[in-house]
Structures are given as structure tokens and as C-alpha cells.
Design an enzyme around this catalytic site. Sequence first.
Site, PDB file in Angstrom:
ATOM      1  N   ASP A  10       0.847  -1.180   0.000  1.00 48.93           N
ATOM      2  CA  ASP A  10       0.000   0.000   0.000  1.00 48.93           C
ATOM      3  C   ASP A  10       0.896   1.247   0.000  1.00 48.93           C
ATOM      4  O   ASP A  10       2.090   1.162   0.305  1.00 48.93           O
ATOM      5  CB  ASP A  10      -0.882  -0.030   1.251  1.00 48.93           C
ATOM      6  CG  ASP A  10      -1.689   1.240   1.429  1.00 48.93           C
ATOM      7  OD1 ASP A  10      -2.358   1.653   0.468  1.00 48.93           O
ATOM      8  OD2 ASP A  10      -1.640   1.827   2.532  1.00 48.93           O
ATOM      9  N   ASP A  12      -0.489   5.172   0.828  1.00 44.78           N
ATOM     10  CA  ASP A  12      -0.887   6.105   1.894  1.00 44.78           C
ATOM     11  C   ASP A  12      -0.967   5.401   3.238  1.00 44.78           C
ATOM     12  O   ASP A  12      -1.693   4.425   3.401  1.00 44.78           O
ATOM     13  CB  ASP A  12      -2.242   6.737   1.569  1.00 44.78           C
ATOM     14  CG  ASP A  12      -2.141   7.804   0.499  1.00 44.78           C
ATOM     15  OD1 ASP A  12      -1.187   8.592   0.546  1.00 44.78           O
ATOM     16  OD2 ASP A  12      -3.014   7.845  -0.383  1.00 44.78           O
TER      17      ASP A  12
END
Length: 263
Positions: A10, A12
Site C-alpha cells: 500500500d 498512503d
Amino acid sequence: MKKYKGYLLDLDGTMYAGTRLIEGAKEFIDYLALNQLPYLFVTNNASKTPEEVSAKLSAMGFVSTPDNVVTSAMATAMYIAAEKSEASVYVIGGTGIKKALEDEGLVIKDEEHVDYVVVGLDVDITYEKYAVACLAVRNGATFISTNPDVSIPTERGFLPGNGALTSVVAVSTGVVPVFIGKPEQHIMNKAVELIGLPKEDLVMIGDLYMTDIMSGINSGIDTLHVQTGVSTYEAVMQEAVPPTYSVKNLLEVIAYYEGETHE
């Protein structure tokens, strides 16, 4: 902790928070690159192209190329193209989703008579865009949303995400969209295809349980929760299916792997 052959990551809350580097993130990517372990950044952000995502990562010091990036926009475009080649699409969103659709040979139209309506994050959203999208869905267009994230972390705090935008069309029309991004399998299947490794050799790494960790769980891929973003250790461990692992930050993983190497 298992040492995997490939890593899905991922962005953010895992690699960065806005313009701020997450502790241990750059060091972890450096470790993967040095050890020639393949990795892909899997992001629900559909507003940017892989080139734009990679450029931001590179500017922050990460080892990245556009080939390291899988976006929900890419997965959305591929999903539609597989269903109907050269389909017409009304799209709410930025350059990322529009370019992805065009790259798949889909036809973007600014009208309410189309095959598909796609909603992606659009920071320039207007009432008129919503109006056309709602009319198109009511006219029979298949309703697709790039991702269900209701909020996104920024330097200012949590701002409305694409799931919040999508809900306007969903509530108005009474039609539930097909979601493509995490935690759905559509984007994960594309990531697995691109990295070219069996699922048992992969791990999904992220901070948010409902998207990142659930995307791995839904796809039969091991998960590593990092306590650097939204979901806390206490919260994820109370879930019916907790992550495979949870660490304070990715420096812990490097330390474990290097210790394992020296045993």
C-alpha cells in the site's frame, strides 16, 4: 515471520502520509531492491497514472518505476475491456482513470447514454458531473467505482475519498456499484498477474484493515499490518480474521529478515 518471494505494498499510511515519509518505508524498499525481491505498489488512487505515482515515489527517495505501480484505474479499465471491448464510458475522475480507460481502447463520452459509468476520485467534482452520472446509471449504464475508500489521509487530515463521492450516485439511483480496488479481488488479481508469482509466495502490506488487509484476506494472500497509519494493532487483532502479522513499522521486518539471514 516468513520471508516472501514477492511483496504487494500500500502507499498512503504505509509508504508515506501526504508528503511525509513513513518511518522504515524507504529502508524497506531499499532492502527489497538490494535483495532483488520483486514488489508492486498497489494503490486505490485512480486519479494518477502509474508514471505520476512512480514520479512522486522517486522524488521521495523510493526505488520505483511505473512498472512497480498497479492502480485501481488500471484494474478498472481492464475489467471493463474484458467485459466489453470498445465500450463507451462516462467517467468522473482525474487523468489516471481517463488515461487507463483510453489505453484499453475504451471510448470516453461526456453524455448520459453510455455503456458504463465510472466514478474515481475527482477533486474538481461538480453537481453537473453527478447529474450526468446519475442519469446515465438510470438509463441502464453499468455502475463501477474504482474503490470504496470513504476518506483519504492528507497533511490537512482525513478528506473525502472516492467511496464518499461514489455514495452520492449510489444513494441517488439506488444502484450498488461494482467496486474494483482494495479490498476487492479485481485489483489483487491484476497485481498477482503482473508480479508473476503464486499467491502463497506473496504478502500484502498495508495500514488499513478494511482495504489493505482485507484485500489480502479476500484473495488468499498473507497479510502484514503496519501500525503506521489508520488501523491500530488493538483494533486489527480484534477482527474476526486478523492479519498474518502486525509490526510497529517496516524496520522490524528488515531486522527480522537480517537476523534470520545471519542465523
